[in-house]
Design a protein around this motif. Structure first.
Motif, PDB file in Angstrom:
ATOM      1  N   LEU A  46     -29.615-100.801 -64.655  1.00  0.00           N
ATOM      2  CA  LEU A  46     -30.440 -99.696 -65.138  1.00  0.00           C
ATOM      3  C   LEU A  46     -31.135-100.157 -66.405  1.00  0.00           C
ATOM      4  N   LEU A  47     -32.477-100.190 -66.373  1.00  0.00           N
ATOM      5  CA  LEU A  47     -33.263-100.605 -67.533  1.00  0.00           C
ATOM      6  C   LEU A  47     -33.974 -99.384 -68.117  1.00  0.00           C
ATOM      7  N   GLN A  48     -33.550 -98.972 -69.309  1.00  0.00           N
ATOM      8  CA  GLN A  48     -34.166 -97.844 -70.007  1.00  0.00           C
ATOM      9  C   GLN A  48     -35.129 -98.404 -71.042  1.00  0.00           C
ATOM     10  N   LEU A  49     -36.411 -98.317 -70.758  1.00  0.00           N
ATOM     11  CA  LEU A  49     -37.398 -98.994 -71.590  1.00  0.00           C
ATOM     12  C   LEU A  49     -37.492 -98.426 -72.995  1.00  0.00           C
ATOM     13  N   ASP A  50     -37.296 -97.131 -73.155  1.00  0.00           N
ATOM     14  CA  ASP A  50     -37.403 -96.564 -74.497  1.00  0.00           C
ATOM     15  C   ASP A  50     -36.288 -97.073 -75.393  1.00  0.00           C
ATOM     16  N   ILE A  93     -33.176-109.377 -78.260  1.00  0.00           N
ATOM     17  CA  ILE A  93     -34.203-108.856 -77.372  1.00  0.00           C
ATOM     18  C   ILE A  93     -34.296-107.343 -77.463  1.00  0.00           C
ATOM     19  N   LEU A  94     -33.219-106.714 -77.956  1.00  0.00           N
ATOM     20  CA  LEU A  94     -33.218-105.259 -78.079  1.00  0.00           C
ATOM     21  C   LEU A  94     -34.182-104.778 -79.141  1.00  0.00           C
ATOM     22  N   THR A  95     -34.485-105.600 -80.123  1.00  0.00           N
ATOM     23  CA  THR A  95     -35.325-105.158 -81.229  1.00  0.00           C
ATOM     24  C   THR A  95     -36.671-105.850 -81.278  1.00  0.00           C
ATOM     25  N   ARG A  96     -36.854-106.913 -80.541  1.00  0.00           N
ATOM     26  CA  ARG A  96     -38.149-107.570 -80.516  1.00  0.00           C
ATOM     27  C   ARG A  96     -39.107-106.779 -79.628  1.00  0.00           C
ATOM     28  N   SER A  97     -40.336-106.666 -80.056  1.00  0.00           N
ATOM     29  CA  SER A  97     -41.303-105.917 -79.256  1.00  0.00           C
ATOM     30  C   SER A  97     -42.679-106.521 -79.477  1.00  0.00           C
ATOM     31  N   PRO A  98     -43.616-106.337 -78.525  1.00  0.00           N
ATOM     32  CA  PRO A  98     -43.372-105.659 -77.258  1.00  0.00           C
ATOM     33  C   PRO A  98     -42.720-106.597 -76.235  1.00  0.00           C
ATOM     34  N   LYS A  99     -41.996-106.036 -75.312  1.00  0.00           N
ATOM     35  CA  LYS A  99     -41.367-106.796 -74.249  1.00  0.00           C
ATOM     36  C   LYS A  99     -41.657-106.129 -72.910  1.00  0.00           C
ATOM     37  N   THR A 100     -42.075-106.905 -71.935  1.00  0.00           N
ATOM     38  CA  THR A 100     -42.288-106.372 -70.601  1.00  0.00           C
ATOM     39  C   THR A 100     -40.952-106.328 -69.877  1.00  0.00           C
ATOM     40  N   PRO A 101     -40.829-105.531 -68.808  1.00  0.00           N
ATOM     41  CA  PRO A 101     -39.577-105.520 -68.045  1.00  0.00           C
ATOM     42  C   PRO A 101     -39.171-106.908 -67.564  1.00  0.00           C
ATOM     43  N   ALA A 102     -40.148-107.722 -67.163  1.00  0.00           N
ATOM     44  CA  ALA A 102     -39.828-109.074 -66.687  1.00  0.00           C
ATOM     45  C   ALA A 102     -39.241-109.923 -67.805  1.00  0.00           C
ATOM     46  N   ASP A 200     -44.928-108.390 -62.556  1.00  0.00           N
ATOM     47  CA  ASP A 200     -44.279-109.664 -62.885  1.00  0.00           C
ATOM     48  C   ASP A 200     -42.808-109.647 -62.501  1.00  0.00           C
ATOM     49  N   LEU A 201     -42.176-108.504 -62.679  1.00  0.00           N
ATOM     50  CA  LEU A 201     -40.764-108.368 -62.333  1.00  0.00           C
ATOM     51  C   LEU A 201     -40.553-108.598 -60.835  1.00  0.00           C
ATOM     52  N   VAL A 202     -41.409-108.004 -60.022  1.00  0.00           N
ATOM     53  CA  VAL A 202     -41.293-108.154 -58.565  1.00  0.00           C
ATOM     54  C   VAL A 202     -41.546-109.591 -58.145  1.00  0.00           C
ATOM     55  N   LYS A 203     -42.525-110.242 -58.769  1.00  0.00           N
ATOM     56  CA  LYS A 203     -42.856-111.620 -58.397  1.00  0.00           C
ATOM     57  C   LYS A 203     -41.752-112.601 -58.784  1.00  0.00           C
TER      58      LYS A 203
END
Length: 330
Positions: A46-50, A93-102, A200-203
């Motif tokens: 489960l990825l919660q982007l916020d 990685i939790l605090t670096r931004s922006p980050k894509t789901p991939a 990108d995540l799907v690929k």
């Protein structure tokens, strides 16, 4: 010896799968070398982007000039002191931004089932109105089921079946049709934007069997199964080979055929009265028949996490007269 060390790796992985939350698993990677290795083998996430992006209410506030000055000063000083830098930690990685789901899931290489939760809905509506939708994608849109209404009121004395005798005037019908089309277009644009966000995540994660993207408010859901993701990867590979340039922030919606049912006022058995209640089943033009509207709508809403109001509305609206419209790609 720590008793936990005696637990076999497959059991630990099964426990981590029950955890599921990517934020927690990323932090687990910092515990030990063993956890760093096993946490990335979780296959149900489960990825919660916020949460991952670390957005808070204070982040959205405008900085005062003094706060901005000290922040700039700190960054300048930090730039001149590389001696204090340290090796990268998985939890950063939790605090670096922006980050894509991939990018966030780059270390996870055995994902089978992934749920992505967004911070909010996409459709902007007038006060009191609500739109809920579920879309399935492959290379592009396969189906989308939309339920919407302008307002909802509760009548505790209502126990009868939904009202079927309300008649609209011509002007009310035209005005209502414009609103229903706007609702539909807004939902399709929101769905195509979410689909594009996952490209990108799907690929990169070719082993995934199911991908679900929803928002915390429960407005809309995008789903992709293994066959749909394979279809998407193959199409994207052909596009990349031809060197086409992409200048967009969402997947193009194909020409579609909309099967629309509505009720000016729909009184449900639960006592809830929905104004301008609408059910729309959307499919690409010429791809599928309209015969399974009931099956698609029921699957999308009737058993949707106990959301009885939407399920009851779908059941009532499926008895209404169907209007068929077509819309060009956009």
């Amino acid at each position: 010896m720590d008793a936990f060390d005696a637990i076999p790796d497959p059991v630990v992985i099964d426990i981590l799968n029950k955890v599921g939350d990517v934020k927690t698993l990323i932090r687990c990677r910092s515990v030990s070398k063993r956890f760093n290795s096993l946490a990335t083998q979780s296959d149900s996430l489960l990825l919660q982007l916020d949460q991952i992006l670390g957005t808070t209410e204070s982040d959205s506030e405008i900085d005062s000039p003094i706060a901005s000055f000290f922040r700039s000063l700190f960054k300048s000083i930090h730039g001149f002191l590389p001696i204090f830098s340290r090796p990268a930690n998985p939890a950063e990685i939790l605090t670096r931004s922006p980050k894509t789901p991939a990018q966030i899931l780059a270390g996870f290489n055995r994902i089978r089932n992934l749920e992505v939760e967004l911070y909010g809905g996409d459709v902007k509506l007038e006060k009191g109105a609500a739109v809920k939708w579920k879309a399935e994608f492959g290379e592009t849109l396969k189906t989308c089921v939309i339920v919407a209404f302008r307002s909802a009121t509760v009548n505790t004395s209502a126990t009868e079946s939904p009202i079927d005798g309300v008649v609209e005037s011509d002007s009310e019908f035209v005005c209502g049709l414009k609103t229903r089309v706007v609702w539909t277009i807004s939902a399709l644009m929101a769905a195509s934007t979410r689909h594009y966000l996952m490209r990108d995540l799907v690929k990169e994660h070719k082993e995934m069997e199911k991908l679900t993207v929803r928002d915390r408010e429960g407005e809309g859901t995008v789903v992709m199964d293994a066959a749909g993701m394979k279809e998407y990867r193959e199409t994207e590979a052909r596009v990349d080979e031809k060197g086409f340039e992409r200048v967009r922030d969402r997947t193009v919606v194909p020409s579609v055929r909309m099967s629309m049912r509505h009720a000016p006022s729909l009184k449900l058995k639960s006592g809830i009265c929905l104004e301008a209640a609408t059910l729309v089943v959307v499919r690409p033009t010429g791809v599928a028949s309209d015969d399974n509207d009931a099956e698609l709508a029921t699957e999308a809403f009737a058993a949707d996490g106990g959301d009885c109001m939407y399920g009851e509305a779908v059941t009532a609206l499926l008895k209404r007269r169907r209007n068929v419209l077509e819309m060009n790609s956009f």
